[in-house]
Design a protein around this motif. Structure first.
Motif, PDB file in Angstrom:
ATOM      1  N   GLY A 197      20.969  51.419  25.688  1.00  0.00           N
ATOM      2  CA  GLY A 197      22.352  51.803  25.973  1.00  0.00           C
ATOM      3  C   GLY A 197      23.323  50.684  25.654  1.00  0.00           C
ATOM      4  N   ASP A 198      24.523  50.739  26.248  1.00  0.00           N
ATOM      5  CA  ASP A 198      25.506  49.681  26.013  1.00  0.00           C
ATOM      6  C   ASP A 198      25.593  48.754  27.223  1.00  0.00           C
ATOM      7  OD1 ASP A 198      27.277  50.824  27.935  1.00  0.00           O
ATOM      8  OD2 ASP A 198      28.180  52.108  26.423  1.00  0.00           O
ATOM      9  N   LEU A 199      26.440  47.737  27.116  1.00  0.00           N
ATOM     10  CA  LEU A 199      26.524  46.723  28.162  1.00  0.00           C
ATOM     11  C   LEU A 199      27.009  47.316  29.482  1.00  0.00           C
ATOM     12  CD1 LEU A 199      26.182  43.679  28.735  1.00  0.00           C
ATOM     13  CD2 LEU A 199      28.579  43.382  28.100  1.00  0.00           C
ATOM     14  N   ASN A 200      27.935  48.274  29.421  1.00  0.00           N
ATOM     15  CA  ASN A 200      28.381  48.939  30.652  1.00  0.00           C
ATOM     16  C   ASN A 200      27.205  49.551  31.395  1.00  0.00           C
ATOM     17  OD1 ASN A 200      31.372  48.763  30.555  1.00  0.00           O
ATOM     18  ND2 ASN A 200      31.149  50.006  28.711  1.00  0.00           N
ATOM     19  N   GLN A 201      26.448  50.374  30.696  1.00  0.00           N
ATOM     20  CA  GLN A 201      25.342  51.090  31.311  1.00  0.00           C
ATOM     21  C   GLN A 201      24.299  50.128  31.865  1.00  0.00           C
ATOM     22  OE1 GLN A 201      24.449  53.152  27.703  1.00  0.00           O
ATOM     23  NE2 GLN A 201      25.467  55.043  28.335  1.00  0.00           N
ATOM     24  N   TYR A 202      23.991  49.101  31.092  1.00  0.00           N
ATOM     25  CA  TYR A 202      22.926  48.174  31.504  1.00  0.00           C
ATOM     26  C   TYR A 202      23.318  47.401  32.755  1.00  0.00           C
ATOM     27  CZ  TYR A 202      19.027  44.950  31.139  1.00  0.00           C
ATOM     28  OH  TYR A 202      17.881  44.235  31.405  1.00  0.00           O
ATOM     29  N   ILE A 203      24.500  46.805  32.750  1.00  0.00           N
ATOM     30  CA  ILE A 203      24.917  45.967  33.875  1.00  0.00           C
ATOM     31  C   ILE A 203      25.140  46.792  35.136  1.00  0.00           C
ATOM     32  CG2 ILE A 203      26.816  44.535  34.757  1.00  0.00           C
ATOM     33  CD1 ILE A 203      24.994  43.010  32.899  1.00  0.00           C
ATOM     34  N   LEU A 204      25.830  47.915  35.015  1.00  0.00           N
ATOM     35  CA  LEU A 204      26.233  48.677  36.201  1.00  0.00           C
ATOM     36  C   LEU A 204      25.108  49.517  36.789  1.00  0.00           C
ATOM     37  CD1 LEU A 204      29.814  49.763  35.080  1.00  0.00           C
ATOM     38  CD2 LEU A 204      29.146  47.822  36.508  1.00  0.00           C
TER      39      LEU A 204
END
Length: 420
Positions: A197-204
């Motif tokens: 996924g993208d950084l948003n999905q991974y971090i959150l």
């Protein structure tokens, strides 16, 4: 863009908003759809024109099933599995390379309008102008121009290809040169597939992890340093455009989506979009490309609101705008600062300034009030180190000349993350 609990932020005066890509929620994740294949050469196919014969065209097919149509002359090179993203000017599929079995991402861009051609060519030029590979920049495997069921592999600056030159002409003249509604023209980008996924999905979707933050900070600064060394200004750095690959077992960031990027060529360029910046600082006597790219003034105000530097809102900026965007991303990642995008309803990483009931992008707020002091960190009990705090303050300086360049940033980031 409407943001945060239905509140509307005031509109920005002037023409800036019309020059930028649509809001941060453009890409929509959707379920797998029935995929339409490209034409496969068959016995009834019309004879090639002299122009097509001269350009080393070949048949190509992107099919979901193993079955080929009657009279097919060649097996498909890729099998499309599912649609994973859709934007205003393209579709992204997960696919399999039939020869090797490797998973790849295939982006299809329809070149039906000059603005679409311009975005497609910007991405193509950026991805093909890099001198070598970098583990934190998405890798382009090949780019194919498809028209009338035939395809031609694209190469950077191929002046012998009439198809390629017509695409460039379409972009420059602002009018359709290649293809018609009944005979659409496409560019297909075959790239490495990122499964995380993208950084948003991974971090959150995970608990805060300082070690992951430090690793991502180093990877991001390394990627931007690499791009600037290759004379590429990304101009749309944001968590949506940072993908995650987990093939190695640990997360590896990949900077992607170069549709708004700018390749800054020689310093003597006369293009209005690439003017050398008078008085740009040459730090430490370093004469390599990392310094040269910061001597170019760019004039198209483009990007995504929450990550745009103050000077980008004005439409007069250099590669230091990428440093500002990176500062916003890293600050938001460490403190998990988010907002809700009204279009996609997604929670996105991004730092902002509160003004009453409104939230305003940091860059816009600094443009309105250059003396404003940023409170980094925002939270009283933040675990942010003093070194990271000072580095973020420098990255988000209102004056771009006070920001580190990408090479300096890479060195300092290694120092502060190792000391943390």
């Amino acid at each position: 863009m409407d943001i945060c609990d239905g509140k509307k932020r005031r509109k920005v005066s002037g023409g800036v908003r019309g020059c930028r890509r649509a809001g941060t929620g453009t890409m929509k994740r959707e379920a797998c759809k029935v995929l339409r294949s490209l034409m496969v050469q068959d016995n009834n196919r019309k004879k090639l024109t002299k122009e097509e014969e001269d350009e080393d065209c070949f048949t190509i097919s992107f099919l979901r099933s193993e079955r080929l149509g009657p009279g097919a002359a060649v097996a498909p090179r890729y099998s499309l599995l599912r649609e994973v993203g859709r934007g205003s000017y393209g579709v992204v599929y997960e696919a399999i390379a039939r020869k090797t079995g490797a998973r790849v991402a295939v982006k299809r861009l329809q070149c039906d309008a000059p603005e679409n051609v311009e975005l497609a060519l910007a991405e193509f030029w950026a991805l093909t102008s890099m001198e070598n590979r970098h583990q934190n920049v998405v890798q382009l495997e090949e780019c194919v121009l498809q028209r009338n069921g035939l395809a031609q592999k694209m190469s950077h600056g191929n002046k012998r290809s009439r198809q390629y030159l017509r695409l460039v002409e379409t972009s420059l003249k602002g009018e359709r040169i290649l293809g018609y509604p009944e005979e659409p023209c496409y560019l297909w980008f075959v790239m490495e597939f990122c499964d995380g996924g993208d950084l948003n999905q991974y971090i959150l979707s995970r608990r805060p992890d300082p070690q992951t933050n430090r690793s991502f900070m180093r990877q991001l600064t390394s990627a931007v340093a690499f791009l600037h060394k290759n004379n590429i200004v990304h101009r749309d750095l944001k968590p949506d455009n940072i993908l995650i690959s987990q093939k190695s077992g640990s997360p590896v960031l990949k900077v992607a989506d170069f549709g708004l990027s700018k390749v800054c060529a020689g310093l003597n360029s006369k293009n209005s979009e690439e003017q050398p910046a008078a008085g740009a600082r040459d730090t430490g006597g370093n004469q390599n490309n990392i310094v040269n790219i910061n001597k170019f003034w760019l004039s198209s105000a483009c990007g995504s609101d929450f990550y745009m530097a103050p000077e980008v809102w004005e439409g007069h900026y250099t590669a230091k705008a990428d440093i500002f965007a990176l500062g916003i991303i890293i600050w938001a990642m460490i403190e998990r600062i988010t907002f809700i995008d009204a279009e996609s309803k997604r929670e996105l990483l991004g730092t902002y300034i509160r003004q009453g009931t409104e939230i305003v992008p940091v860059g816009e707020a600094l443009l309105e009030n250059p003396k404003m002091v940023l409170h980094i960190p925002q939270r009283a009990r933040s675990s942010m180190s003093e070194g990271v705090k000072n580095l973020l303050q420098d990255m988000l300086a209102v004056n771009p000349q006070d920001r580190p360049d990408a090479l300096q940033l890479e060195v300092r980031m290694d120092q502060v993350t190792c000391a943390a």
